[in-house]
Design an enzyme around this catalytic site. Structure first.
Site, mmCIF file in Angstrom:
data_model
loop_
_atom_site.group_PDB
_atom_site.id
_atom_site.type_symbol
_atom_site.label_atom_id
_atom_site.label_comp_id
_atom_site.label_asym_id
_atom_site.label_seq_id
_atom_site.Cartn_x
_atom_site.Cartn_y
_atom_site.Cartn_z
ATOM 1 N N ASP A 48 0.720 -1.169 -0.045
ATOM 2 C CA ASP A 48 0.094 -0.137 0.263
ATOM 3 C C ASP A 48 0.837 1.056 0.082
ATOM 4 O O ASP A 48 0.393 2.409 -0.223
ATOM 5 C CB ASP A 48 -0.870 -0.068 1.198
ATOM 6 C CG ASP A 48 -0.344 -0.011 2.533
ATOM 7 O OD1 ASP A 48 0.860 -0.066 2.600
ATOM 8 O OD2 ASP A 48 -0.939 -0.320 3.439
ATOM 9 N N SER A 49 2.189 1.153 -0.078
ATOM 10 C CA SER A 49 3.134 2.083 -0.275
ATOM 11 C C SER A 49 2.758 2.855 -1.569
ATOM 12 O O SER A 49 3.306 3.781 -1.762
ATOM 13 C CB SER A 49 4.633 1.560 -0.064
ATOM 14 O OG SER A 49 4.660 0.519 -0.861
ATOM 15 N N ASP A 87 -0.684 -6.197 -0.041
ATOM 16 C CA ASP A 87 -1.346 -5.677 1.160
ATOM 17 C C ASP A 87 -2.735 -5.498 1.211
ATOM 18 O O ASP A 87 -3.494 -5.062 0.354
ATOM 19 C CB ASP A 87 -0.640 -4.096 1.298
ATOM 20 C CG ASP A 87 0.544 -4.060 2.166
ATOM 21 O OD1 ASP A 87 0.856 -4.994 2.714
ATOM 22 O OD2 ASP A 87 1.501 -3.330 1.890
ATOM 23 N N LYS A 117 -0.776 -9.443 3.049
ATOM 24 C CA LYS A 117 0.064 -9.008 4.084
ATOM 25 C C LYS A 117 -0.897 -8.088 5.179
ATOM 26 O O LYS A 117 -1.583 -7.284 4.592
ATOM 27 C CB LYS A 117 1.193 -8.209 3.710
ATOM 28 C CG LYS A 117 2.047 -7.820 4.894
ATOM 29 C CD LYS A 117 3.283 -7.190 4.380
ATOM 30 C CE LYS A 117 3.376 -6.144 3.990
ATOM 31 N NZ LYS A 117 2.912 -4.851 4.739
ATOM 32 N N GLU A 119 -0.885 -5.727 8.656
ATOM 33 C CA GLU A 119 -0.275 -5.059 9.852
ATOM 34 C C GLU A 119 -0.750 -5.061 11.117
ATOM 35 O O GLU A 119 -2.180 -4.978 11.208
ATOM 36 C CB GLU A 119 -0.118 -3.383 9.593
ATOM 37 C CG GLU A 119 0.593 -3.125 8.482
ATOM 38 C CD GLU A 119 0.756 -1.564 8.185
ATOM 39 O OE1 GLU A 119 0.575 -0.707 8.996
ATOM 40 O OE2 GLU A 119 1.256 -1.207 6.918
ATOM 41 N N GLU A 186 9.521 -3.914 10.359
ATOM 42 C CA GLU A 186 10.237 -2.375 9.659
ATOM 43 C C GLU A 186 10.721 -1.709 10.851
ATOM 44 O O GLU A 186 9.911 -1.525 11.786
ATOM 45 C CB GLU A 186 8.879 -1.845 9.041
ATOM 46 C CG GLU A 186 9.142 -0.414 8.448
ATOM 47 C CD GLU A 186 8.144 0.014 7.536
ATOM 48 O OE1 GLU A 186 8.253 1.039 6.852
ATOM 49 O OE2 GLU A 186 7.118 -0.770 7.486
#
Length: 285
Positions: A48-49, A87, A117, A119, A186
């Site tokens: 999602d970057s 993501d 993925k 978070e 991260e």
């Protein structure tokens, strides 16, 4: 180019056991996916970057599930022989389990991802378990979690205090026990990332977390200095500067068009003489 089959979660766990580092890079479209695959990357993350480096947002928070499906589908087209992870964007896995699984299904069915993925730590363990029980491989993400950047108080290195270290290790174990096959760490201190990596049986993929993780990931645009800041952050190493090359190329194109140097005779097509005469007539007329 040698044909190859995508890695599997089992193979990645074996790579950890054998001490073979796993390479991961983000990609967001057909050309970036294709180039990463041709370069021999192990895993591609459609992160999602893309909100920052492709769409131009200040954070990842505005990225939608539609955005992720679109970019995942394009990336998979270019990297059909690579293990592609997508993501789950902000707040798409914190509501009902039914809604979460529908989002996961879209990334897998429409996007073509091989894994998703998420978070978060122990607080999302039940969700991770439900997704894996549905047959979908999951990658966890701990440390600096961009979707929670405001709650964390900014982009800060994680794991510098004993309290943070204990929580990160506990979260990592919870995500592993929930069924995740790998965890991204991260901006975690080198010492803690090494300790967590030793405590887990699943691979850790580091970004800004030192050399002792089981693999490394970098953002495509950071690694190549493509449309990103000229001064990379400390944990980023730029391996090329294609941004400068692209700017120089476009500037040269602008210059040649303005001076009529382009298109040159080599770039121009001509009619047969009889057709020219038909259009314009004899010069003597």
């Amino acid at each position: 180019m040698e044909q190859r089959k995508p890695l599997t979660t089992t193979k990645m766990r074996k790579m950890k056991q054998d001490g073979v580092p796993i390479t991961m890079i983000t990609a967001y479209d057909y050309p970036s996916g294709r180039l990463a695959e041709e370069a021999g990357i192990d895993v591609i993350l459609v992160g999602d970057s893309l909100g920052n480096v492709v769409i131009g947002f200040d954070s990842t928070l505005p990225v939608t599930l539609d955005d992720m499906v679109y970019h995942t589908r394009a990336t998979v087209r270019g990297a059909s022989r690579t293990f592609v992870v997508a993501d789950m964007p902000f707040l798409t896995y914190h509501g009902s389990l039914d809604a979460t699984l529908k989002g996961v299904a879209r990334l897998m069915q429409e996007g073509g991802a091989k894994a998703v993925k998420l978070e978060g730590g122990a607080e999302i363990a039940a969700t991770v378990k439900a997704i894996t029980q549905a047959g979908v491989p999951v990658v966890g993400h701990l440390g600096l979690t961009p979707q929670s950047v405001h709650q964390l108080g900014g982009f800060r290195v994680q794991g510098r205090s004993s309290e943070q270290a204990e929580k990160l290790l506990s979260d990592a174990k919870a995500i592993e026990e929930a069924g995740a096959f790998a965890i991204v760490l991260e901006l975690v201190t080198d010492e803690l990332a090494q300790w967590i990596s030793k405590q887990l049986t699943i691979p850790t993929i580091g970004i800004g977390s030192g050399v002792h993780c089981d693999g490394q990931v970098l953002v495509y645009h950071d690694l190549l200095q493509y449309g990103s800041d000229s001064a990379p952050r400390k944990f980023v190493k730029a391996y090329a500067n294609i941004g400068e090359t692209i700017r120089d190329g476009i500037a040269e194109y602008v210059k040649e068009v303005k001076t009529r140097a382009f298109p040159s005779p080599e770039n121009t097509f001509h009619m047969d003489n009889d057709v020219v005469q038909y259009l314009y007539g004899d010069k003597e007329d």
